[in-house]
Enzyme design. Structure first.
Site, PDB file in Angstrom:
ATOM      1  N   ASP A  64       3.616  -5.252  10.194  1.00 25.45           N
ATOM      2  CA  ASP A  64       2.583  -4.274   9.817  1.00 25.45           C
ATOM      3  C   ASP A  64       3.006  -3.561   8.536  1.00 25.45           C
ATOM      4  O   ASP A  64       4.162  -3.662   8.094  1.00 25.45           O
ATOM      5  CB  ASP A  64       2.410  -3.255  10.950  1.00 25.45           C
ATOM      6  N   LYS A  65       2.063  -2.867   7.938  1.00 29.74           N
ATOM      7  CA  LYS A  65       2.385  -1.953   6.832  1.00 29.74           C
ATOM      8  C   LYS A  65       1.742  -0.605   7.140  1.00 29.74           C
ATOM      9  O   LYS A  65       0.754  -0.522   7.888  1.00 29.74           O
ATOM     10  CB  LYS A  65       1.916  -2.498   5.487  1.00 29.74           C
ATOM     11  N   SER A 112       0.800   3.272   5.115  1.00 33.35           N
ATOM     12  CA  SER A 112       0.867   4.084   3.905  1.00 33.35           C
ATOM     13  C   SER A 112       0.989   5.550   4.289  1.00 33.35           C
ATOM     14  O   SER A 112       0.519   5.957   5.349  1.00 33.35           O
ATOM     15  CB  SER A 112      -0.408   3.825   3.097  1.00 33.35           C
ATOM     16  N   ARG A 123      -2.698  18.614  12.892  1.00 35.45           N
ATOM     17  CA  ARG A 123      -2.162  18.772  11.528  1.00 35.45           C
ATOM     18  C   ARG A 123      -3.280  18.653  10.496  1.00 35.45           C
ATOM     19  O   ARG A 123      -3.271  19.337   9.471  1.00 35.45           O
ATOM     20  CB  ARG A 123      -1.088  17.711  11.251  1.00 35.45           C
TER      21      ARG A 123
HETATM   22  N1  URA Z   1      -0.058   8.529   8.101  1.00 35.51           N
HETATM   23  C1  URA Z   1       0.227   8.861   9.392  1.00 35.51           C
HETATM   24  O1  URA Z   1       0.011   8.085  10.317  1.00 35.51           O
HETATM   25  N2  URA Z   1       0.757  10.055   9.611  1.00 35.51           N
HETATM   26  C2  URA Z   1       1.042  10.957   8.632  1.00 35.51           C
HETATM   27  O2  URA Z   1       1.539  12.010   8.926  1.00 35.51           O
HETATM   28  C3  URA Z   1       0.740  10.604   7.297  1.00 35.51           C
HETATM   29  C4  URA Z   1       0.183   9.375   7.055  1.00 35.51           C
END
Ligand code: URA
Length: 433
Positions: free
Chosen positions: A78-79, A81, A166
């Site tokens: 997987d990748k 970002s 968040r």
């Molecule tokens: N991608 C995520 O899954 N979590 C993060 O906090 C930032 C990017």
């Protein structure tokens, strides 16, 4: 153990691994309230957890749900970002990798802060479902070789909850929280190899090169330490990655590129670089250069778009999406040019402001659970170094109504600085392994 004392320990810079692990479990099982989760995230952002605390939080969030194990006739990769604007690489990379003999159960996220989310983009395809559940994900690996899905309620549920909190509490920009968020999902997904795309520049959560390096190092060390072969590329996010920003608009740009109708070279180049890394990491090619050549070949000879079409159908989308995407993706009711503030050359773009403008158009969320408007955003975005003026606007804005369009026009104009053309910036700036 209780939430208040764990939060206070983070606030006072003396968090203990067992307290962090308790908090992660509390996020998953509901012991911890939303207010406590928001306070915890802010305390981590302001105080940091240190190496030991970061690893403890990552592992506990990984273990807050199920861990997948695979029995497939090829490597599982997987990748991920760290988040960008106009970054739709996952949509090209998953099918391209699947064409190269590896399996890609891509567990992706929704928009976070000013950045776009892969799941939100894919949901602009009529019928496309990202909430597949584990049995269907396993079937998709056998049928297609790739899938792009949300973390089921059972994969890293602690992250699912904290991520949404968040997003709306200004607590994304933390090396510790980003590391724990990304890796909890990825390590739970049972991967053999992982490549990370760590963004740097004005559209990145951590814009400075030094911060991006620190994040890349934390991600690579934590993932390798947990047994997943991982490397990271630090890549340019000082401008939107491609020519569009907004969910359906980015899907259309991906399709234009995959079908060869109108190729965006930066989308291809970054997909090739990240894919080459992965193929080398999991031993499919002797090195990343040969891996990159294989990815480029499948992107250009039609195999990747054919695989993308199969993935769309397997995940509930239209059978004729590859041929008819231009009519199947819904357009916004208001489309207007964004005039350049003055004729001349673009010196710089505040990429975060572009992402925020898309969020305010309705393409992202200002409050948890807000619906996302797939139609809105910008297309034909001009880039630093481009000449703009009466015949070349900064972009086209796609909006739900005229007021939204006007606000976005003003925001994009304010995000652009005119002046000298900047020195060229490499798309891939560093490799961290
Ligand atoms: N991608 C995520 O899954 N979590 C993060 O906090 C930032 C990017």
């Amino acid at each position: 153990m209780d939430a208040r004392s764990v939060i206070a320990s983070v606030r006072d810079g003396c968090a203990r691994p067992d307290g962090l692990a308790w908090f992660a479990r509390g996020l998953a099982d509901g012991t911890v309230t939303d207010a406590q989760a928001g306070a915890f995230a802010m305390a981590v952002l302001l105080k940091g957890l240190g190496d030991e605390g970061r690893v403890a939080l990552t592992r506990a969030m990984r273990d807050s749900g199920d861990r997948l194990r695979w029995d497939l006739p090829g490597p599982v990769v997987d990748k991920h970002s760290t988040g960008g604007v106009g970054d739709s690489i996952s949509l090209l990379l998953a099918p391209a990798l699947a064409c190269c003999g590896v399996y890609v159960p891509m567990v992706s996220g929704r928009g976070l802060g000013h950045t776009g989310g892969t799941l939100d983009k894919l949901e602009s395809i009529p019928g496309f479902t990202v909430d597949t559940g584990e049995p269907r994900l396993r079937a998709l690996m056998r049928e297609v070789g790739c899938a792009i899905v949300s973390a089921s309620g059972r994969i890293a549920p602690a992250d699912r909850r904290l991520y949404a909190i968040r997003d709306v509490t200004g607590t994304v920009e933390s090396v510790d929280l980003i590391t724990a968020s990304i890796l909890s999902k990825k390590l739970a997904a049972g991967l053999g190899a992982l490549v990370l795309d760590v963004k740097v520049g004005s559209g990145a959560f951590l814009p400075a090169l030094e911060q991006a390096r620190t994040l890349a190092r934390a991600l690579v060390d934590t993932a390798n330490g947990a047994g997943c072969r991982t490397s990271a590329l630090v890549t340019d996010m000082d401008r939107p990655l491609a020519r569009t920003a907004g969910n359906a608009l980015e899907v259309a740009e991906v399709m234009d590129t995959l079908t060869g109708r109108a190729v965006t070279p930066r989308l291809v180049d970054l997909t090739v670089a990240l894919g080459g890394e992965i193929l080398a990491l999991c031993g499919q090619t002797p090195d990343a250069t040969q891996g990159a050549a294989r990815i480029r070949a499948v992107l250009t000879d039609g195999r990747a778009v054919e695989r993308f079409g199969r993935m769309v159908v397997a995940q509930g989308g239209p059978a004729d999406f590859v041929d008819r995407y231009a009519t199947l993706l819904r357009p916004a009711p208001v489309i207007r040019p964004v005039p350049a503030p003055a004729p001349g050359t673009i010196a710089a773009i505040d990429t975060r402001a572009v992402g925020e403008a898309v969020v305010h158009l309705g393409g992202g969320r200002l409050r948890g659970g807000d619906p996302v408007d797939p139609r809105v955003g910008f297309s034909d975005l001009a880039a630093p170094g481009d000449a703009v003026g009466p015949d070349r606007p900064l972009a086209l804005v796609h909006a739900a109504d005229p007021a939204g369009a006007e606000a976005a026009i003003a925001a994009l104009q304010a995000a652009v600085r005119m002046g000298e053309a900047p020195a060229p910036v490499a798309l891939v700036q560093e490799r961290i392994a």
